[in-house]
Design a protein around this motif. Structure first.
Motif, PDB file in Angstrom:
ATOM      1  N   UNK A   1      -7.155  -8.286  19.537  1.00 35.34           N
ATOM      2  CA  UNK A   1      -7.325  -9.142  18.366  1.00 35.34           C
ATOM      3  C   UNK A   1      -8.011 -10.428  18.792  1.00 35.34           C
ATOM      4  N   UNK A   2      -8.922 -10.910  17.978  1.00 32.21           N
ATOM      5  CA  UNK A   2      -9.561 -12.195  18.223  1.00 32.21           C
ATOM      6  C   UNK A   2      -8.544 -13.288  17.916  1.00 32.21           C
ATOM      7  N   UNK A   3      -8.194 -14.152  18.887  1.00 29.11           N
ATOM      8  CA  UNK A   3      -7.170 -15.181  18.658  1.00 29.11           C
ATOM      9  C   UNK A   3      -7.470 -16.080  17.465  1.00 29.11           C
ATOM     10  N   UNK A   4      -8.734 -16.229  17.111  1.00 30.41           N
ATOM     11  CA  UNK A   4      -9.073 -17.111  15.991  1.00 30.41           C
ATOM     12  C   UNK A   4      -8.827 -16.457  14.638  1.00 30.41           C
ATOM     13  N   UNK A   5      -8.671 -15.123  14.619  1.00 28.88           N
ATOM     14  CA  UNK A   5      -8.501 -14.416  13.343  1.00 28.88           C
ATOM     15  C   UNK A   5      -7.239 -14.857  12.603  1.00 28.88           C
ATOM     16  N   UNK A   6      -6.195 -15.214  13.349  1.00 29.85           N
ATOM     17  CA  UNK A   6      -4.923 -15.569  12.724  1.00 29.85           C
ATOM     18  C   UNK A   6      -5.072 -16.785  11.818  1.00 29.85           C
ATOM     19  N   UNK A   7      -6.021 -17.673  12.149  1.00 36.45           N
ATOM     20  CA  UNK A   7      -6.201 -18.889  11.353  1.00 36.45           C
ATOM     21  C   UNK A   7      -7.139 -18.664  10.170  1.00 36.45           C
ATOM     22  N   UNK A   8      -7.694 -17.462  10.084  1.00 38.03           N
ATOM     23  CA  UNK A   8      -8.547 -17.118   8.938  1.00 38.03           C
ATOM     24  C   UNK A   8      -7.752 -16.432   7.828  1.00 38.03           C
ATOM     25  N   UNK A   9      -6.496 -16.095   8.115  1.00 40.37           N
ATOM     26  CA  UNK A   9      -5.662 -15.406   7.138  1.00 40.37           C
ATOM     27  C   UNK A   9      -4.918 -16.442   6.304  1.00 40.37           C
ATOM     28  N   UNK A  10      -5.090 -16.401   4.995  1.00 35.02           N
ATOM     29  CA  UNK A  10      -4.407 -17.310   4.082  1.00 35.02           C
ATOM     30  C   UNK A  10      -3.211 -16.620   3.445  1.00 35.02           C
ATOM     31  N   UNK A  11      -2.184 -17.404   3.184  1.00 31.68           N
ATOM     32  CA  UNK A  11      -1.013 -16.906   2.469  1.00 31.68           C
ATOM     33  C   UNK A  11      -0.891 -17.644   1.140  1.00 31.68           C
ATOM     34  N   UNK A  12      -0.654 -16.922   0.035  1.00 26.28           N
ATOM     35  CA  UNK A  12      -0.444 -15.475  -0.083  1.00 26.28           C
ATOM     36  C   UNK A  12      -1.705 -14.685   0.273  1.00 26.28           C
ATOM     37  N   UNK A  13      -1.496 -13.588   1.014  1.00 31.65           N
ATOM     38  CA  UNK A  13      -2.608 -12.747   1.443  1.00 31.65           C
ATOM     39  C   UNK A  13      -3.125 -11.914   0.281  1.00 31.65           C
ATOM     40  N   UNK A  14      -2.202 -11.427  -0.537  1.00 32.47           N
ATOM     41  CA  UNK A  14      -2.543 -10.695  -1.760  1.00 32.47           C
ATOM     42  C   UNK A  14      -1.635 -11.194  -2.872  1.00 32.47           C
ATOM     43  N   UNK A  15      -2.034 -11.004  -4.119  1.00 27.75           N
ATOM     44  CA  UNK A  15      -1.229 -11.447  -5.247  1.00 27.75           C
ATOM     45  C   UNK A  15      -0.105 -10.462  -5.525  1.00 27.75           C
ATOM     46  N   UNK A  16       1.156 -10.913  -5.471  1.00 29.83           N
ATOM     47  CA  UNK A  16       2.240 -10.019  -5.906  1.00 29.83           C
ATOM     48  C   UNK A  16       2.251  -9.927  -7.431  1.00 29.83           C
ATOM     49  N   UNK A  17       2.513  -8.747  -7.956  1.00 29.34           N
ATOM     50  CA  UNK A  17       2.569  -8.540  -9.398  1.00 29.34           C
ATOM     51  C   UNK A  17       3.972  -8.842  -9.918  1.00 29.34           C
ATOM     52  N   UNK A  18       4.041  -9.385 -11.147  1.00 27.61           N
ATOM     53  CA  UNK A  18       5.330  -9.569 -11.797  1.00 27.61           C
ATOM     54  C   UNK A  18       5.886  -8.206 -12.200  1.00 27.61           C
ATOM     55  N   UNK A  19       7.117  -7.864 -11.794  1.00 27.57           N
ATOM     56  CA  UNK A  19       7.685  -6.570 -12.189  1.00 27.57           C
ATOM     57  C   UNK A  19       7.770  -6.423 -13.701  1.00 27.57           C
ATOM     58  N   UNK A  20       8.078  -7.529 -14.400  1.00 27.26           N
ATOM     59  CA  UNK A  20       8.126  -7.504 -15.857  1.00 27.26           C
ATOM     60  C   UNK A  20       7.891  -8.929 -16.365  1.00 27.26           C
TER      61      UNK A  20
END
Length: 372
Positions: free
Chosen positions: A104-123
Motif C-alpha cells: 500500500x502507498x503510505x500516502x493513500x490513507x490520507x486520501x480517504x475521506x470519512x464518511x467513505x460512502x453514504x449510509x442509507x436511512x433504513x426508514x
C-alpha cells in the motif's frame, strides 16, 4: 562526582532503538559468505555465537523467522534478538498471515475521506416543525462531515469533538437503547447529561479511562507491528475523529483509526477499535477469554466479539462501520502479555435494526428531553 539523568515520561511505552546500520545495497544476506565466515570462526572456537548465524542442517535453510528487518533463519541469533514480537507476547486472531505480498502507498490513507460512502436511512424519520427547528443547527453536508472528522482526531481532548456530541446520540450508547424493553424516558434522562471531564468522573471510572488513554497509543503501535511482521500484512493507518452521517445527522460515532489492508479480501479499507481493559491488563489473551464475563470468546479456536454483551461493543462497531460506509473493523484488545485482533464484518441487517430503534428513541424520548 554524581550524575543525574532526567527521564522523559511518555505514553508510548519503551521503544527499542535497534536499527540496521548496513547500507541498502548490502542488506541482503550473503549465504555463501556467511557460511565461509562460520567455518573460520568455528576453527577458532566452536562456541562463538556468530558461527551459528546460519543453521548447518540444509533442511532448515528454507525455514525463516519474521523479524523487524525481514526474514532470517530460524535458530539464528539474529532472528532471536531482532524478533518482531517479544517471545512472551501472544497474538490471538481470526486473521490468517497474508500470502500475497501486496503493498500500500503510505500516502493513500490520507486520501480517504470519512464518511467513505453514504449510509442509507433504513426508514424515514419524521420530526414535527418544532423539532425540525430545534435540530436544524445539527444538520451537516457531506463536506462538513469530512471536515469535522479531520478536525476532531484528538477526540475527547478536542473542544469541537465535545461540542458536536451535544444533542446527538453516540454509537457507544446505542446498545443500551437497542437492548431496552421499557422505561425509555428514564434512559433519555440518563443520556441527557453534559460531557464530564476525566477529573470529574468517579474514582473507579477515572482509573479505567486513564489506563485506556495512556495505553491506546501503545496498542496502536503494537497492532501495526503485529499486522506487518506477524501477519505479513503491510497496512497503513491513521487516527480518526468524529463521523457524522449527513443522512442521520442526529447520530455520531468516533472510530479509533482508519486502516488500509491491501491483503483484505472484503475491501481494503476498514477501521479499528482499540480496547485496553485495565482489569485484564496482566492477563494473557487465553486467560481473558476464559472469563465468561469478557466480551470476546473463543469459537472454534478463533476470537469472536460477543453480539449481546452488556458493554455493547458489537453494536458500537456496527454503527461506526455503517456511518463510515466501510465493510470491516479490526477490534483490538491490548494486554501486557498479548493482543487479540478480531476482524468483524459489517452486518447491514443488524445496523438497520439498531438505527431504526435509535431513531425512534431520539424522536419520541430523547429530543423532548433536550427541548424541555
Amino acid at each position: 562526582m554524581s550524575t543525574s539523568v532526567q527521564k522523559e515520561l511518555t505514553n508510548k511505552g519503551i521503544k527499542p532503538t535497534l536499527y540496521d546500520p548496513r547500507v541498502k545495497e548490502r542488506q541482503r544476506l550473503d549465504i555463501p559468505g556467511v557460511q565461509l565466515m562460520q567455518k573460520e570462526l568455528e576453527s577458532i572456537h566452536p562456541l562463538i555465537g556468530f558461527s551459528h548465524v546460519i543453521p548447518k542442517n540444509p533442511e532448515l535453510l528454507n525455514k525463516m523467522d519474521t523479524t523487524k528487518y525481514g526474514p532470517l533463519f530460524i535458530g539464528s541469533p539474529l532472528s532471536f534478538h531482532l524478533s518482531a514480537l517479544e517471545f512472551n507476547f501472544t497474538v490471538v486472531t481470526n486473521l490468517e498471515p497474508a500470502v500475497n505480498l501486496a503493498q500500500a502507498d503510505p500516502s493513500d490513507i490520507y486520501k480517504v475521506n470519512l464518511p467513505y460512502q453514504f449510509p442509507d436511512l433504513p426508514e424515514a424519520v419524521h420530526f414535527n416543525t418544532a423539532q425540525e427547528n430545534f435540530i436544524e443547527h445539527l444538520r451537516v453536508t457531506h463536506q462538513e462531515s469530512i471536515d469535522i472528522e479531520k478536525r476532531t482526531v484528538k477526540q475527547r481532548e478536542c473542544d469541537e469533538w465535545i461540542k458536536h456530541r451535544k444533542n446527538r446520540l453516540g454509537s457507544s450508547v446505542c446498545h443500551r437503547i437497542y437492548a431496552r424493553k421499557r422505561s425509555f424516558n428514564n434512559l433519555a434522562k440518563e443520556l441527557n447529561q453534559p460531557f464530564k471531564p476525566l477529573d470529574e468522573m468517579p474514582a473507579f471510572q477515572q482509573k479505567k479511562f486513564k489506563h485506556g488513554i495512556k495505553f491506546e497509543p501503545v496498542a496502536r503501535d503494537k497492532y501495526y507491528d503485529v499486522m506487518k511482521h506477524y501477519l505479513r500484512r503491510p497496512i497503513t493507518l491513521r487516527e480518526t475523529g468524529m463521523v457524522i452521517p449527513p443522512s442521520m445527522f442526529w447520530l455520531e460515532g468516533s472510530p479509533d483509526g482508519l486502516v488500509i489492508d491491501p491483503c483484505s479480501s472484503s475491501g481494503k479499507i476498514g477501521t479499528i477499535e482499540l480496547k485496553c481493559p485495565e482489569g485484564k491488563k496482566n492477563h494473557t489473551p487465553q486467560e481473558a477469554m476464559e472469563d465468561e464475563s469478557f466480551y470476546i470468546e473463543l469459537v472454534d479456536g478463533k476470537p469472536n466479539l460477543k453480539k449481546d454483551h452488556h458493554l455493547g461493543y458489537y453494536t458500537q462497531v456496527q454503527l461506526v462501520m455503517g456511518f463510515c460506509g466501510l465493510q470491516w473493523v479490526d477490534f483490538v484488545v491490548y494486554l501486557f502479555k498479548g493482543m487479540i485482533i478480531t476482524r468483524v464484518p459489517f452486518a447491514k441487517d443488524y445496523f438497520d435494526q439498531v438505527v431504526c430503534k435509535a431513531n425512534t428513541f431520539y424522536v419520541k424520548w430523547f429530543l423532548p428531553q433536550l427541548m424541555a
